[in-house]
Motif scaffolding. Structure first.
Motif, PDB file in Angstrom:
ATOM      1  N   ALA A   2       0.826  -1.196   0.000  1.00 30.48           N
ATOM      2  CA  ALA A   2       0.000   0.000   0.000  1.00 30.48           C
ATOM      3  C   ALA A   2       0.866   1.253   0.000  1.00 30.48           C
ATOM      4  N   ASN A   3       0.332   2.288  -0.628  1.00 32.53           N
ATOM      5  CA  ASN A   3       1.047   3.552  -0.689  1.00 32.53           C
ATOM      6  C   ASN A   3       0.477   4.588   0.266  1.00 32.53           C
ATOM      7  N   ALA A   4      -0.423   4.197   1.129  1.00 33.17           N
ATOM      8  CA  ALA A   4      -1.039   5.141   2.060  1.00 33.17           C
ATOM      9  C   ALA A   4       0.012   5.690   3.013  1.00 33.17           C
ATOM     10  N   GLN A   5       0.011   7.009   3.165  1.00 31.47           N
ATOM     11  CA  GLN A   5       0.934   7.646   4.094  1.00 31.47           C
ATOM     12  C   GLN A   5       0.203   8.351   5.220  1.00 31.47           C
ATOM     13  N   LEU A   6      -1.115   8.447   5.097  1.00 32.34           N
ATOM     14  CA  LEU A   6      -1.914   9.160   6.070  1.00 32.34           C
ATOM     15  C   LEU A   6      -3.247   8.463   6.238  1.00 32.34           C
ATOM     16  N   SER A   7      -3.723   8.392   7.465  1.00 27.12           N
ATOM     17  CA  SER A   7      -5.016   7.795   7.739  1.00 27.12           C
ATOM     18  C   SER A   7      -5.754   8.665   8.743  1.00 27.12           C
ATOM     19  N   LYS A   8      -7.005   8.987   8.442  1.00 27.04           N
ATOM     20  CA  LYS A   8      -7.834   9.705   9.405  1.00 27.04           C
ATOM     21  C   LYS A   8      -8.728   8.683  10.075  1.00 27.04           C
ATOM     22  N   ASP A   9      -8.732   8.711  11.396  1.00 29.64           N
ATOM     23  CA  ASP A   9      -9.559   7.776  12.136  1.00 29.64           C
ATOM     24  C   ASP A   9     -10.624   8.523  12.916  1.00 29.64           C
ATOM     25  N   SER A  10     -11.865   8.300  12.559  1.00 35.55           N
ATOM     26  CA  SER A  10     -13.005   8.858  13.287  1.00 35.55           C
ATOM     27  C   SER A  10     -13.922   7.725  13.722  1.00 35.55           C
ATOM     28  N   SER A  11     -13.340   6.580  14.003  1.00 31.56           N
ATOM     29  CA  SER A  11     -14.121   5.381  14.308  1.00 31.56           C
ATOM     30  C   SER A  11     -14.814   5.463  15.665  1.00 31.56           C
ATOM     31  N   GLY A  12     -14.311   6.340  16.535  1.00 33.07           N
ATOM     32  CA  GLY A  12     -14.842   6.379  17.888  1.00 33.07           C
ATOM     33  C   GLY A  12     -14.099   5.457  18.832  1.00 33.07           C
ATOM     34  N   ASP A  13     -13.103   4.762  18.317  1.00 34.25           N
ATOM     35  CA  ASP A  13     -12.298   3.847  19.122  1.00 34.25           C
ATOM     36  C   ASP A  13     -10.874   4.392  19.190  1.00 34.25           C
ATOM     37  N   ILE A  14     -10.565   5.100  20.263  1.00 37.54           N
ATOM     38  CA  ILE A  14      -9.263   5.756  20.418  1.00 37.54           C
ATOM     39  C   ILE A  14      -8.108   4.766  20.352  1.00 37.54           C
ATOM     40  N   VAL A  20      -2.771   1.238  14.827  1.00 30.97           N
ATOM     41  CA  VAL A  20      -2.186   1.602  13.527  1.00 30.97           C
ATOM     42  C   VAL A  20      -0.725   1.995  13.691  1.00 30.97           C
ATOM     43  N   THR A  21      -0.397   2.749  14.736  1.00 28.07           N
ATOM     44  CA  THR A  21       1.007   3.136  14.923  1.00 28.07           C
ATOM     45  C   THR A  21       1.880   1.919  15.239  1.00 28.07           C
ATOM     46  N   ARG A  22       1.334   0.960  15.950  1.00 35.27           N
ATOM     47  CA  ARG A  22       2.099  -0.278  16.207  1.00 35.27           C
ATOM     48  C   ARG A  22       2.314  -1.051  14.917  1.00 35.27           C
ATOM     49  N   ALA A  23       1.281  -1.149  14.098  1.00 40.92           N
ATOM     50  CA  ALA A  23       1.366  -1.941  12.872  1.00 40.92           C
ATOM     51  C   ALA A  23       2.193  -1.260  11.787  1.00 40.92           C
ATOM     52  N   LYS A  27       5.500   4.829   8.985  1.00 41.03           N
ATOM     53  CA  LYS A  27       5.138   4.806   7.563  1.00 41.03           C
ATOM     54  C   LYS A  27       3.794   5.461   7.296  1.00 41.03           C
ATOM     55  N   VAL A  28       2.905   5.438   8.297  1.00 39.49           N
ATOM     56  CA  VAL A  28       1.571   6.014   8.147  1.00 39.49           C
ATOM     57  C   VAL A  28       1.322   6.980   9.299  1.00 39.49           C
ATOM     58  N   SER A  29       0.992   8.211   8.965  1.00 34.45           N
ATOM     59  CA  SER A  29       0.631   9.199   9.986  1.00 34.45           C
ATOM     60  C   SER A  29      -0.866   9.106  10.241  1.00 34.45           C
ATOM     61  N   ILE A  30      -1.239   9.210  11.500  1.00 33.41           N
ATOM     62  CA  ILE A  30      -2.644   9.122  11.886  1.00 33.41           C
ATOM     63  C   ILE A  30      -3.161  10.503  12.249  1.00 33.41           C
ATOM     64  N   LEU A  31      -4.291  10.871  11.671  1.00 39.18           N
ATOM     65  CA  LEU A  31      -5.034  12.052  12.086  1.00 39.18           C
ATOM     66  C   LEU A  31      -6.278  11.546  12.789  1.00 39.18           C
ATOM     67  N   HIS A  32      -6.424  11.914  14.045  1.00 40.65           N
ATOM     68  CA  HIS A  32      -7.597  11.488  14.799  1.00 40.65           C
ATOM     69  C   HIS A  32      -8.706  12.492  14.552  1.00 40.65           C
ATOM     70  N   GLY A  33      -9.950  12.051  14.554  1.00 43.43           N
ATOM     71  CA  GLY A  33     -11.050  12.913  14.161  1.00 43.43           C
ATOM     72  C   GLY A  33     -11.978  13.349  15.267  1.00 43.43           C
ATOM     73  N   ASN A  34     -11.541  13.359  16.525  1.00 51.46           N
ATOM     74  CA  ASN A  34     -12.448  13.727  17.608  1.00 51.46           C
ATOM     75  C   ASN A  34     -11.755  14.707  18.548  1.00 51.46           C
ATOM     76  N   HIS A  35     -12.277  15.935  18.605  1.00 52.72           N
ATOM     77  CA  HIS A  35     -11.645  16.951  19.447  1.00 52.72           C
ATOM     78  C   HIS A  35     -11.673  16.588  20.926  1.00 52.72           C
ATOM     79  N   MET A  36     -12.648  15.810  21.351  1.00 53.28           N
ATOM     80  CA  MET A  36     -12.732  15.416  22.758  1.00 53.28           C
ATOM     81  C   MET A  36     -11.627  14.428  23.144  1.00 53.28           C
ATOM     82  N   GLU A  37     -10.964  13.869  22.152  1.00 52.97           N
ATOM     83  CA  GLU A  37      -9.904  12.890  22.400  1.00 52.97           C
ATOM     84  C   GLU A  37      -8.544  13.364  21.898  1.00 52.97           C
TER      85      GLU A  37
END
Length: 144
Positions: A2-14, A20-23, A27-37
């Protein structure tokens, strides 16, 4: 591969940020989608947080990012996050989309009407939001 370098996670599961960072390591930067977290997302390895809060309250979001990700000063980051708590909770409890539009309008940067089926805040909630904005230094309280 995969060529993904960025993933946005708004799943509700912090914990997905950590998974993702462990896996993927760096190689992949995570953008979290919840301001409360925001704070726990940074602690678990998120590269950033993608939330409409940043368009209305950029200074606060930048400060939290810098304390967490750049300086890794977790005590100060926690203080900052707790200080923002009332504002963040208000927006969570009254619909982030509604609050972003209302706050922008109160601050003199109208974004246009709410998209249906949403409507603006009632007068009491709008006044409470205006008072919070004043408290955080985002705008003066005006008589409405």
């Amino acid at each position: 591969e995969a060529n993904a370098q960025l993933s946005k996670d708004s799943s509700g599961d912090i914990t997905r940020v950590l998974e993702v960072t462990r896996a993927c390591g760096t190689k992949v930067s995570i953008l979290h989608g919840n301001h409360m977290e925001m704070l726990p997302a940074y602690l678990l390895g998120a590269a950033g947080v993608c939330t409409a809060m940043a368009s209305v309250f950029p200074e606060s979001c930048i400060e939290l990012y810098e304390l967490s990700v750049v300086k890794q000063n977790w005590n100060e980051a926690r203080r900052c996050f707790e200080e923002l708590g009332p504002l963040f909770r208000f927006c969570q409890e009254h619909s982030l989309a509604r609050c972003v539009k209302e706050a922008s309008e109160i601050m003199g940067r109208p974004l246009g009407p709410q998209r249906k089926p949403l409507s603006g805040l009632n007068e009491q909630d709008r006044k409470a939001l205006s008072e919070l904005l004043h408290q955080y230094g985002y705008c003066p309280v005006t008589a409405s």
